[in-house]
Write an enzyme that holds these catalytic residues in place. Structure first.
Site, PDB file in Angstrom:
ATOM      1  N   GLY A 218       0.911   4.289  -2.959  1.00 33.46           N
ATOM      2  CA  GLY A 218       0.831   5.110  -4.157  1.00 33.46           C
ATOM      3  C   GLY A 218      -0.443   4.835  -4.933  1.00 33.46           C
ATOM      4  N   SER A 219      -0.342   4.870  -6.242  1.00 36.17           N
ATOM      5  CA  SER A 219      -1.535   4.792  -7.091  1.00 36.17           C
ATOM      6  C   SER A 219      -2.196   3.424  -7.120  1.00 36.17           C
ATOM      7  CB  SER A 219      -1.185   5.229  -8.511  1.00 36.17           C
ATOM      8  OG  SER A 219      -0.870   6.612  -8.539  1.00 36.17           O
ATOM      9  N   THR A 220      -1.562   2.373  -6.574  1.00 32.38           N
ATOM     10  CA  THR A 220      -2.272   1.094  -6.489  1.00 32.38           C
ATOM     11  C   THR A 220      -3.497   1.226  -5.588  1.00 32.38           C
ATOM     12  OG1 THR A 220      -0.907   0.299  -4.639  1.00 32.38           O
ATOM     13  CG2 THR A 220      -0.172  -0.246  -6.873  1.00 32.38           C
ATOM     14  N   PHE A 221      -3.466   2.208  -4.648  1.00 33.09           N
ATOM     15  CA  PHE A 221      -4.604   2.409  -3.746  1.00 33.09           C
ATOM     16  C   PHE A 221      -5.795   3.020  -4.489  1.00 33.09           C
ATOM     17  CE2 PHE A 221      -6.934   4.543  -0.245  1.00 33.09           C
ATOM     18  CZ  PHE A 221      -7.122   3.448   0.584  1.00 33.09           C
ATOM     19  N   LYS A 222      -5.568   3.533  -5.674  1.00 31.66           N
ATOM     20  CA  LYS A 222      -6.679   4.085  -6.456  1.00 31.66           C
ATOM     21  C   LYS A 222      -7.709   3.011  -6.797  1.00 31.66           C
ATOM     22  CE  LYS A 222      -3.904   7.849  -8.367  1.00 31.66           C
ATOM     23  NZ  LYS A 222      -3.137   8.349  -9.516  1.00 31.66           N
TER      24      LYS A 222
END
Length: 485
Positions: A218-222
Site C-alpha cells: 500500500g502507501s508505505t511503498f510511496k
C-alpha cells in the site's frame, strides 16, 4: 578368459566401483548434511543425551533445556512462549528442529557446529558430557513485549530494527503458538498439537514477519517512489505533481481515486512533500508513470527488494513486478498491483532512511557462547546497500515527520519525541478487504528504532482498518518502548 566371463567381470567391477563411490560420497560428502537433517531420528536420540544451548534475551533464557527422569534426558522449555514463538521456533523429538532459531542455528544449539570443534575436543579429553552453545539475541524485551501486547489477537506482524546496526529489536507474528506443546515428551499430545496447528486455517506456524504469503505494501511503498523521484534529480520536495480528485490509469477508462475521495490540493497540483503527508494516490500514480517501472524497481532493490536474507532464518524476498504495463506501473506507485513485501522489508526501508540512506543487513543473533561462556561467534554489523544519498534521506525524513505531526499518522506520535512515519492501507483480493500498515522511526533527529507493523483484515469486506487507525497505535507503543529517555 572367454568373452562372456570378461564382460561379467567388467560389470562386477563397475558395480563395486559404483558402490565404493556411493559409500564414499555418503560418508564424506553428504555426512554433515545427513547428520544435520532435523528429522534424522538417530541424530535426535543422540542430541537428547546432551544439554541443548539456551536462547537468551537480555540475559534471560526464553528457551532452555531441563533434565528429566525419562529415557530422553533433556526436555526443551520455553518461557514467555507465545511472545517469542516465531523467534525461538520449537525443538521436538517427533518433528525435530522446527521454525525459528531452533532450526536455523540447530548445529550451534546442539553443539555439533564446526565453530564448536575445539569445545567438543576439550569435552572428549576431559570427559565432560557434550553441551550445546547459547545464543544471545539482539531482541529488546521491552519492544518485543510492547509489540506483542499492542498487536494482541489480531492477525499480522510487527518488526523493529536498530537503524545503525541492523540488529532486530522485535519480531512478533500473530497468531502465535506455544512451543512447549511441541517439545513435550508426551508424544501423543505432541502429535495432536502439531496436527491442530498444521490444519489451523489462520496458519499460526507461519512467521508473517519474514515469510508466508507476502503483503501488498500500500502507501508505505510511496516512500520508495518518493526516494526514486528525489534521487532522479528531476524532483525536489517542492516539485508540483499532477494530483486531481481522480487519475485515469493509462490506456484504460479506469479512474483511481484518492482515499475518501478527498482532493490533495485545491488546484490539483500538490507538491511531493504534500503528497507524502496526505498520502495522495493520484499524484503518486502519476509520478510512478513519470519515473517508469525500471527506476522504481532499481530503487526498491537498493532498499533490499529481491534479496534472500538470512537473519539467520530465511526471509522471503520482497518483489516488484518484472514487466508491468503503464496502468500497472501507475498502480505500483501506490503499492498495489504485484508489489509484495515482508514486514521486515518495510522496516528496512524506514531504517535505511533513518540511517542517512544506508540500509544495514538485519540480524537476530548477537553472540554465540560455548559452555564456558567464551565467544564462539560475534555478529559484526554490515551495510547491505546505500539506498539513497544523505540529502535525500533527510528530505524523506522531513516528509515523514509531517505525516505524524499533521497527516495520517498522528496516532503514532510519542510525547516529547519527534517521530517520522508513513501509513498505508493496502487492498487485496476482489472483495475490497485491506491490510493496515505503519512504518517509521524515532527520534527523527537521532534514530534509535525503526518499525513496521501490518494488521491483516480479518473480514471479507473492508471495515475501516486504515494504517493510521489500526497499525499506527501499535507502532507508537513499540517506538515509545524503544526510545531511550
Amino acid at each position: 578368459m572367454n568373452t562372456p566371463i570378461r564382460r561379467l567381470a567388467y560389470v562386477v567391477l563397475a558395480m563395486f566401483t559404483a558402490l565404493l563411490l556411493a559409500s564414499t560420497w555418503i560418508q564424506f560428502v553428504q555426512a554433515d548434511d545427513l547428520r544435520e537433517r532435523p528429522n534424522n531420528r538417530r541424530t535426535l536420540i543422540d542430541t537428547y543425551s546432551r544439554e541443548r544451548g539456551a536462547i537468551l534475551v537480555d540475559g534471560d533464557a526464553v528457551a532452555r533445556s531441563v533434565a528429566t527422569d525419562d529415557d530422553l534426558e533433556w526436555e526443551r522449555r520455553y518461557d514467555q512462549a507465545t511472545r517469542y514463538a516465531h523467534v525461538t521456533g520449537y525443538w521436538s523429538f517427533i518433528y525435530g528442529a522446527g521454525l525459528g532459531l531452533e532450526r536455523a542455528r540447530n548445529g550451534v544449539l546442539a553443539g555439533t557446529d564446526d565453530s564448536l570443534f575445539y569445545q567438543r575436543l576439550v569435552d572428549v579429553v576431559t570427559g565432560r558430557p557434550p553441551q550445546g552453545a547459547s545464543l544471545e539475541l539482539t531482541i529488546d524485551p521491552q519492544v518485543q513485549a510492547a509489540a506483542a501486547e499492542a498487536l494482541g489477537d489480531r492477525r499480522g506482524a510487527a518488526v523493529a530494527i536498530d537503524p545503525a546496526t541492523g540488529a532486530i529489536l522485535a519480531m512478533v507474528s500473530r497468531p502465535a503458538f506455544d512451543p512447549n506443546a511441541l517439545s513435550s515428551h508426551q508424544l501423543n499430545a505432541v502429535e495432536q498439537a502439531y496436527e491442530e496447528l498444521s490444519q489451523d486455517p489462520s496458519r499460526p506456524l507461519v512467521n508473517r514477519a519474514l515469510a508466508g504469503d507476502l503483503y501488498p505494501p500500500g502507501s508505505t511503498f510511496k516512500l520508495v517512489v518518493a526516494a526514486a523521484a528525489l534521487e532522479s534529480g528531476e524532483f525536489t520536495p517542492d516539485s508540483e505533481l499532477e494530483g486531481g480528485l481522480t487519475y485515469t490509469l493509462p490506456g484504460t477508462t479506469t479512474d483511481l481515486p484518492n482515499f475518501g475521495g478527498a482532493a490533495c490540493h485545491p488546484e490539483g497540483t500538490p507538491s511531493l512533500a504534500r503528497s507524502v503527508q496526505v498520502s495522495c494516490n493520484t499524484s503518486f500514480a502519476w509520478l510512478a508513470g513519470e519515473l517508469g517501472a525500471d527506476a522504481l524497481r532499481e530503487q526498491a532493490e537498493e532498499f533490499g527488494f529481491g534479496q534472500t536474507l538470512q537473519v539467520p532464518m530465511t526471509a522471503t524476498p520482497s518483489t516488484y513486478p518484472e514487466d508491468p504495463d503503464d496502468a500497472q506501473t501507475a498502480l505500483t506507485g501506490i503499492g498495489q498491483h504485484e508489489v509484495r513485501v515482508t514486514p521486515l522489508q518495510v522496516a528496512m526501508i524506514s531504517a535505511g532512511i533513518a540511517n542517512d540512506g544506508v540500509v544495514m543487513e538485519p540480524y537476530l543473533v548477537d553472540t554465540v557462547r560455548n559452555r564456558d561462556l567464551e565467544v564462539a561467534e560475534q555478529t559484526d554489523p554490515r551495510a547491505l546497500s546505500r539506498a539513497v544519498s544523505g540529502a535525500t534521506a533527510q528530505e524523506l525524513t522531513d516528509m515523514m515527520v509531517s505525516v505524524v505531526e499533521q497527516g495520517s499518522g498522528q496516532l503514532a506520535a510519542v510525547p516529547g519525541v519527534s517521530v517520522a512515519g508513513k501509513t498505508g492501507t493496502a487492498e487485496f483480493g476482489d472483495s475490497g478487504a485491506a491490510h493496515a500498515w505503519f512504518t517509521g522511526f524515532a527520534p527523527a533527529d537521532d534514530p534509535q528504532i525503526a518499525v513496521a507493523v501490518v494488521v491483516e483484515s480479518a473480514t471479507d469486506n473492508w471495515t475501516g482498518e486504515t494504517g493510521g487507525r489500526v497499525a499506527a497505535p501499535i507502532a507508537q507503543a513499540m517506538l515509545e518502548a524503544g526510545v531511550s529517555p
